[in-house]
Design a protein around this motif. Structure first.
Motif, mmCIF file in Angstrom:
data_model
loop_
_atom_site.group_PDB
_atom_site.id
_atom_site.type_symbol
_atom_site.label_atom_id
_atom_site.label_comp_id
_atom_site.label_asym_id
_atom_site.label_seq_id
_atom_site.Cartn_x
_atom_site.Cartn_y
_atom_site.Cartn_z
ATOM 1 N N THR A 74 0.822 -1.210 0.000
ATOM 2 C CA THR A 74 0.000 0.000 0.000
ATOM 3 C C THR A 74 0.857 1.262 0.000
ATOM 4 O OG1 THR A 74 -0.223 -0.128 2.413
ATOM 5 C CG2 THR A 74 -1.964 -1.152 1.094
ATOM 6 N N ASN A 75 1.990 1.225 0.671
ATOM 7 C CA ASN A 75 2.885 2.389 0.653
ATOM 8 C C ASN A 75 3.462 2.620 -0.736
ATOM 9 O OD1 ASN A 75 2.522 2.921 3.366
ATOM 10 N ND2 ASN A 75 4.324 1.806 4.023
ATOM 11 N N HIS A 95 0.712 4.128 -2.871
ATOM 12 C CA HIS A 95 0.475 5.521 -2.483
ATOM 13 C C HIS A 95 1.580 6.428 -3.027
ATOM 14 C CE1 HIS A 95 -0.813 8.949 -0.187
ATOM 15 N NE2 HIS A 95 0.335 9.010 0.460
ATOM 16 N N GLU A 135 -5.375 4.455 3.447
ATOM 17 C CA GLU A 135 -5.442 4.768 2.033
ATOM 18 C C GLU A 135 -6.243 3.713 1.281
ATOM 19 O OE1 GLU A 135 -4.241 7.415 0.521
ATOM 20 O OE2 GLU A 135 -3.210 8.297 2.249
ATOM 21 N N SER A 193 -10.636 6.813 -1.522
ATOM 22 C CA SER A 193 -10.654 6.222 -0.188
ATOM 23 C C SER A 193 -12.095 6.085 0.258
ATOM 24 C CB SER A 193 -9.869 7.085 0.814
ATOM 25 O OG SER A 193 -10.487 8.349 0.957
#
Length: 350
Positions: free
Chosen positions: A148-149, A152, A168, A330
């Motif tokens: 997820t990082n 993002h 997120e 989101s």
């Protein structure tokens, strides 16, 4: 025999007397195209029988018209190699691919290994090669901060299936705690007081939710959760066999079992036959997911039906619509589950 030529966007542009970019804008319903030009391009498309390619559609803007889904490599390949397949993957593709097709998109499926130190490199390679408009993460990737990082940081919108945590991306999930509670209450309503539970894989976010649903239903009836009745599991057939073999050796064995996956429930059913236990006469069995196999087993299994296809379809739709608006994505989206009662559950013998 002369080979029929392939009609391309260049032929449409020449027929309509416009640029390639104008044709692409018409195909993609983009801005800055007059009604007259739009009608001329559409007439050329109809006359030539042109079917737009992804490459042609990409000329008109920043979209790739691809949605990428990541699934966990090891269990998926193990299911294929064992020839047991993976209905979870089938349902995910079913829901996602059809919804993408409705919007003129394509959905691609990539395997990445959550246990590998090359996980981030695998994700980067897929993103670099495909440039998707959005990404769907399936468990356990839905809760993996490494992925997820990365998404993002890359500015990609994504959806997390089976995850309800804040953060997120879009969280698209069912209420696993309520589902486990509903299944346990069914057994309690039949008169069972000695109910065992075969737990899910500890790396999956829904596993503690399902366990809490089971224990809360037991305690709500004024009963105590028996530690020996809580068997470890990992969603595999073998775990279900091992669980019932262990439960059968207890001084006071259970009269019912809730398993946190269809494969484990089938393992319980198989082990019951080996031990000479009738289902549901000697022991009732309830499952999670409701794949075709449990509907064709003997007896057919009572099961929680997880809305896998519906969750994936909703995730794809959210990503496509959000990309079209140029927004960040989101939010939390809860989808309902079903509970299907079949022949594997009955009141305990007195």
């Amino acid at each position: 025999m002369q080979k029929k030529r392939a009609i391309t966007i260049k032929h449409v542009a020449a027929e309509a007397g416009v640029s390639l970019q104008t044709v692409s804008r018409v195909i993609n319903k983009g801005p800055n195209v007059t009604p007259g030009v739009q009608a001329r391009v559409q007439a050329a498309i109809d006359k030539l029988g042109y079917v737009p390619s992804l490459a042609a559609r990409r000329l008109g803007g920043s979209r790739s018209y691809l949605i990428l889904a990541f699934n966990d490599e090891r269990p998926t390949i193990e299911g294929w190699q064992s020839r047991r397949g993976n209905d979870w993957v089938d349902q995910m593709l079913f829901g996602g691919m059809l919804k993408c097709a409705e919007h003129g998109y394509r959905m691609l499926f990539e395997l990445v290994d959550s246990h590998s130190d090359q996980l981030e490199a695998q994700v980067r390679a897929a993103l670099s090669a495909l440039h998707p408009d959005g990404v769907i993460l399936t468990p356990p990737h839905s809760e993996d901060d490494r992925i997820t990082n990365l998404l993002h940081q890359a500015g990609l919108i994504f959806a997390r299936l089976g995850s309800h945590r804040e953060g997120e991306g879009f969280a698209v999930y069912m209420d696993d705690e309520a589902a486990a509670r509903r299944a346990t209450e069914h057994l309690l309503d039949l008169g069972h007081t000695r109910i065992a539970y075969v737990q899910g894989h500890p790396e999956y976010a829904m596993s503690p939710d399902r366990l809490h649903g089971f224990t809360s239903a037991i305690e709500a009836r004024g009963l105590k959760v028996i530690p020996e009745y809580l068997q470890p599991g990992d969603f595999t057939y073998e775990a279900g066999i091992a669980a019932l073999q262990a439960l059968a050796k207890l001084p006071v064995p259970p009269t019912a079992v809730l398993a946190s996956s269809d494969e484990m429930a089938l393992g319980v059913l198989h082990a019951a036959g080996q031990l000479g236990l009738a289902v549901p006469g000697d022991i009732s069995v309830v499952s999670f997911d409701d794949t075709p196999t449990v509907r064709m087993s003997v007896p057919a299994l009572t099961a929680i039906r997880q809305p896998i296809a519906a969750m994936t379809a909703r995730a794809a739709e959210l990503l496509i619509e959000t990309k079209a608006r140029g927004e960040a994505g989101s939010g939390r989206y809860l989808l309902p589950f079903d509970f299907v009662v079949r022949d594997s559950t009955a009141p305990p013998r007195r």
